[in-house]
Design an enzyme around this catalytic site. Sequence first.
Site, short mmCIF file in Angstrom:
data_model
loop_
_atom_site.label_atom_id
_atom_site.label_comp_id
_atom_site.label_asym_id
_atom_site.label_seq_id
_atom_site.Cartn_x
_atom_site.Cartn_y
_atom_site.Cartn_z
N THR A 89 0.99 -0.74 12.78
CA THR A 89 -0.09 -1.29 11.94
C THR A 89 0.56 -2.06 10.80
O THR A 89 1.62 -1.68 10.30
CB THR A 89 -0.99 -0.17 11.39
OG1 THR A 89 -0.17 0.85 10.80
CG2 THR A 89 -1.81 0.46 12.51
N VAL A 91 -0.02 -2.82 7.45
CA VAL A 91 0.22 -2.27 6.11
C VAL A 91 1.29 -1.18 6.16
O VAL A 91 2.20 -1.13 5.32
CB VAL A 91 -1.08 -1.73 5.50
CG1 VAL A 91 -0.81 -1.11 4.12
CG2 VAL A 91 -2.12 -2.85 5.37
N CYS A 92 1.21 -0.31 7.16
CA CYS A 92 2.18 0.77 7.30
C CYS A 92 3.59 0.23 7.48
O CYS A 92 4.57 0.79 6.96
CB CYS A 92 1.83 1.65 8.49
SG CYS A 92 0.21 2.42 8.41
N THR A 93 3.72 -0.84 8.23
CA THR A 93 5.04 -1.43 8.48
C THR A 93 5.67 -1.88 7.17
O THR A 93 6.87 -1.65 6.93
CB THR A 93 4.91 -2.61 9.45
OG1 THR A 93 4.36 -2.14 10.69
CG2 THR A 93 6.26 -3.26 9.71
N LEU A 96 6.66 1.47 5.01
CA LEU A 96 7.85 2.20 5.45
C LEU A 96 9.12 1.40 5.20
O LEU A 96 10.16 1.97 4.86
CB LEU A 96 7.72 2.57 6.92
CG LEU A 96 6.78 3.74 7.21
CD1 LEU A 96 6.47 3.85 8.69
CD2 LEU A 96 7.39 5.03 6.71
#
Length: 261
Positions: A89, A91-93, A96
């Site tokens: 996804t 935003v998650c990328t 992290l």
Amino acid sequence: MASYASGFAPRVLRSTIRAPLSHQFQSTFQLQRAAISRRFLTTPVEQPRLRLGSVAPNFKAQTTHGDIDFHQFIGSSWCVLFSHPADFTPVCTTELGAFAKLKDEFESRGVKMIGLSANDLSSHAGWIKDINEVSKTDLQFPIIADADRKVAFLYDMVDQQDLDNIDEKGIAFTIRSVFVIDPQKKIRLTMMYPASTGRNSAEVLRVIDSLQTGDTKGVTTPIDWQTGDDVIVPPTVSTEDAKKKFGKVREVKPYLRFTTI
């Protein structure tokens, strides 16, 4: 006949009477069990509230670094646990990747990082490869596999809208949660973000600095505090005692006093 159904039928009749009743009861039981199973797929079991100062719930899980016991993973360190809705996804990328770049900053504060994504291990490795490519980094902290949302429900990482509108898989969406946990396994900070909003990694570091400073120096920190700024003398410490402990004390109000550490 009622007596027979209760199990008091003569031996010669028992087999002819019990067979259809047994089948009926078995079918009813199977329907009830299926209904219960469907309910628990969509309804989280109630858990104690995760208040600040309460012990972080322990759990065992698969991660990209192997199986862990969460409390054993924390050990004598501080820990940041943060969740993500799913692998691959956007935003998650970005999140992290940003946390991976801050590895040295967290380690210098004695903090372990561990992420969580609501997918199984089969896709975590490919996602980490994308994260490293996009952010030009080397992600080294573990990511929990939580496809069944067990940890997400344990830590209440879901929002009400998703509980009310369960997706096609019968499992609620996992939101962006942050938990800062101290070496005594106590929850010291929680932050909850909607799935659409990325977190601020610098803020996570800032609050860790504030918590650790407060623990070691016996002070509190004001709005927008950064390491090196003046701190606040707690109301429980008299001005006289504060001067003995810290030296110079600047009194703005009897209840608002600043000092430098």
